[in-house]
Design an enzyme around this catalytic site. Structure first.
Site, short mmCIF file in Angstrom:
data_model
loop_
_atom_site.label_atom_id
_atom_site.label_comp_id
_atom_site.label_asym_id
_atom_site.label_seq_id
_atom_site.Cartn_x
_atom_site.Cartn_y
_atom_site.Cartn_z
N THR A 130 48.82 7.89 54.83
CA THR A 130 50.23 7.79 54.43
C THR A 130 50.36 6.87 53.22
O THR A 130 49.89 5.73 53.26
CB THR A 130 51.07 7.24 55.60
N CYS A 272 52.09 2.58 62.87
CA CYS A 272 52.67 3.50 61.89
C CYS A 272 54.14 3.26 61.60
O CYS A 272 54.50 2.87 60.49
CB CYS A 272 52.48 4.94 62.35
C1 UDX Z 1 54.22 7.84 65.26
C2 UDX Z 1 54.77 9.24 64.96
O1 UDX Z 1 55.29 9.82 66.16
C3 UDX Z 1 53.69 10.12 64.39
O2 UDX Z 1 54.23 11.40 64.05
C4 UDX Z 1 53.13 9.45 63.14
O3 UDX Z 1 52.11 10.22 62.58
C5 UDX Z 1 52.62 8.06 63.48
O4 UDX Z 1 53.66 7.29 64.07
P1 UDX Z 1 52.78 6.70 67.21
O5 UDX Z 1 52.84 5.44 66.44
O6 UDX Z 1 51.49 7.11 67.84
O7 UDX Z 1 53.24 7.94 66.29
O8 UDX Z 1 53.84 6.54 68.39
P2 UDX Z 1 55.13 7.28 68.93
O9 UDX Z 1 54.81 7.99 70.18
O10 UDX Z 1 55.82 8.03 67.88
O11 UDX Z 1 56.01 6.00 69.33
C6 UDX Z 1 56.33 5.03 68.34
C7 UDX Z 1 57.04 3.87 68.95
O12 UDX Z 1 58.37 4.20 69.25
C8 UDX Z 1 56.44 3.32 70.23
O13 UDX Z 1 56.45 1.91 70.18
C9 UDX Z 1 57.37 3.81 71.30
O14 UDX Z 1 57.39 2.98 72.43
C10 UDX Z 1 58.69 3.83 70.58
N1 UDX Z 1 59.65 4.80 71.10
C11 UDX Z 1 59.39 6.12 71.04
C12 UDX Z 1 60.86 4.35 71.62
O15 UDX Z 1 61.12 3.14 71.68
N2 UDX Z 1 61.76 5.26 72.06
C13 UDX Z 1 61.53 6.59 72.03
O16 UDX Z 1 62.41 7.34 72.45
C14 UDX Z 1 60.31 7.03 71.49
#
Ligand code: UDX
Length: 445
Positions: A130, A272
């Site tokens: 990214t 991320c």
């Molecule tokens: C994210 C993106 O989803 C992905 O497409 C990108 O390539 C990288 O970043 P990731 O970091 O693995 O992926 O985690 P993700 O499952 O998206 O969750 C991100 C954060 O948001 C976590 O800390 C999670 O706890 C939080 N989250 C997620 C919430 O607080 N509420 C939600 O409803 C969803």
């Protein structure tokens, strides 16, 4: 024949989360893959079939493709340059340490500059890390200047959207594949790389480099905004005696809104979303797009405020002073199904509670070794019961499925004070309350 018909020789530069997953998945599509990393230990481990991080399903797939002879590792850029028809750059772009939130692009440029002198023929270099909009053009200029093949080296940007914990599934069956290109030949070659998923009906979207670069950060910014939106709704619910989970369910049923990424709690963390929205904000500031700067600043501020909210609740539950109080924290990873503790809300909260004098015992099913490296001062408990022994307060901060199976009756018998803060809003409060616990949930009555 590979699953996609045409077998390509693909190199992958960088074997971290993104690179190792990508290398394994490219091999699993049937391609011949050679991966390289500057970290000799990482390479040696991967070549033995071991993944250096917790990612369900990745290790068996790594072994399968090593055994099939489709995946190899090297430390030689000369070998990589000679080998690849397509070279994917998959190194990290962490937040720079200058305090402005911009991305540190040094690994990306080093990778491109290490590879370029070994590009002796027409080939395609593909950026997957990214990066801020405009970076691809800068990489192209550097590669053309240093590659013996000069302008015969083409460039594409192919962002990844994988989520930790679902990395294999997201790589092999993504919602869409984005091709940022400057030539039809690059588009064709990228479509050959991804022939199998495209043939299964996954949309492949071709566009210019700048749009492809923006697609990635726009997607992450939207997700982050959605999470911060529901978290301010949680604040409003709390101020009004309303229930944010019922609100999320009710608005999420509307297909235009959708229930995904509408779970309130501690907000987003990980390697991320936080760094990507900060880098995007820095890029927007550079270009003078103040409205985007404002939006992303607000999203980030709301997100970090969730941690303060839980700390305030904890302080309140413990009579205003944390010093000497025993706090059990359930969860250290930034989210369940991951051992990643980068920008983890739960670990940040644990650390701040300890800094205020609390005696903090942390439990996590898989992330404790990583957490202990960053916060060696916290106590790491072998089990939930070990963490909760004698606790004045229990905090539920990462929503592992295991924690939903906790028996509140049994836990109550070993704590000093049966008070629970459910920072993730996923435990069954009624069951805990029936077992004699005081349950505090930000955004819920
Ligand atoms: C994210 C993106 O989803 C992905 O497409 C990108 O390539 C990288 O970043 P990731 O970091 O693995 O992926 O985690 P993700 O499952 O998206 O969750 C991100 C954060 O948001 C976590 O800390 C999670 O706890 C939080 N989250 C997620 C919430 O607080 N509420 C939600 O409803 C969803």
């Amino acid at each position: 024949m590979g699953r996609n018909g045409r077998i390509l020789r693909i190199s992958v530069i960088g074997t971290g989360y993104l690179g190792l997953t990508h290398a394994v998945c490219m091999a699993d599509l049937g391609h011949q893959v050679l991966a390289i990393d500057v970290d000799a230990e990482k390479i040696a481990k991967a070549a033995r079939g071991e993944t250096p991080f917790f990612e369900p399903g990745l290790e068996p797939l790594l072994r399968k493709n090593l055994d099939a002879g489709r995946l190899r590792f090297t430390d030689s850029f000369a070998e990589v340059g000679e080998f690849g028809d397509v070279h994917f750059i998959c190194v990290g772009t962490p937040q720079a340490k200058d305090g402005g939130g911009s991305a540190d692009l040094s690994y990306v440029f080093s990778a491109a500059e290490a590879l370029a002198p070994h590009l002796n023929r027409a080939t395609l270099v593909v950026g997957k890390s990214t990066v801020p909009v405009g970076t691809s053009r800068e990489i192209i200029a550097r590669v053309h200047a240093a590659a013996p093949a000069g302008e015969l080296v083409d460039y594409a940007f192919n962002p990844e959207f994988l989520r930790e914990g679902y990395a294999v599934q997201d790589s092999l069956t993504p919602d869409r594949i984005v091709f940022g290109v400057t030539s039809d030949a690059a588009d064709e070659l990228m479509r050959a790389v991804y022939a199998a998923p495209l043939a299964s009906g996954i949309p492949g979207l071709t566009m210019d480099l700048e749009t492809a670069e923006l697609v990635k950060v726009a997607a992450n910014s939207f997700l982050a905004t959605k999470i911060s939106f529901i978290n301010v709704m949680a604040e409003m619910c709390e101020a009004s005696g309303a229930d944010v989970i019922k609100l999320a369910d009710a608005i999420g049923i509307d297909e235009r809104i959708g229930r995904k990424f509408l779970s309130p709690g501690l907000g987003f963390g990980g390697g991320c979303l936080p760094k990507d929205i900060r880098a995007f904000r820095a890029a927007a500031a550079d270009k003078g797009v103040d409205s985007l700067v404002d939006l992303l600043t607000t999203v980030d501020t709301i997100n970090l405020g969730r941690r303060d909210r839980v700390i305030n609740l904890a302080r309140g539950a413990l009579g205003g002073d944390l010093s000497g109080k025993r706090i059990a924290v359930l969860g250290a990873a930034f989210k369940p199904n991951s051992d990643d503790i980068r920008d983890s809300p739960s670990l940040a909260i644990s650390g701040r509670l300890a800094d205020e004098g609390a005696i903090v015992a942390v439990h996590d099913p898989v992330a404790m070794p990583n957490a202990a490296r960053v916060r060696p001062d916290l106590r790491y408990a072998d089990s939930v019961h070990d963490a909760a022994q004698g606790a004045d307060l229990v905090l539920h901060l990462t929503e592992w499925a295991d924690y939903r199976a906790i028996d509140p009756d049994a836990l109550r018998s070993i704590v000093t004070n049966p008070v629970l803060i459910d920072g993730r809003c996923t435990l069954d409060a009624a069951v805990w309350r029936a077992a004699g616990w005081t349950v505090l949930i930000p955004g819920r009555p």
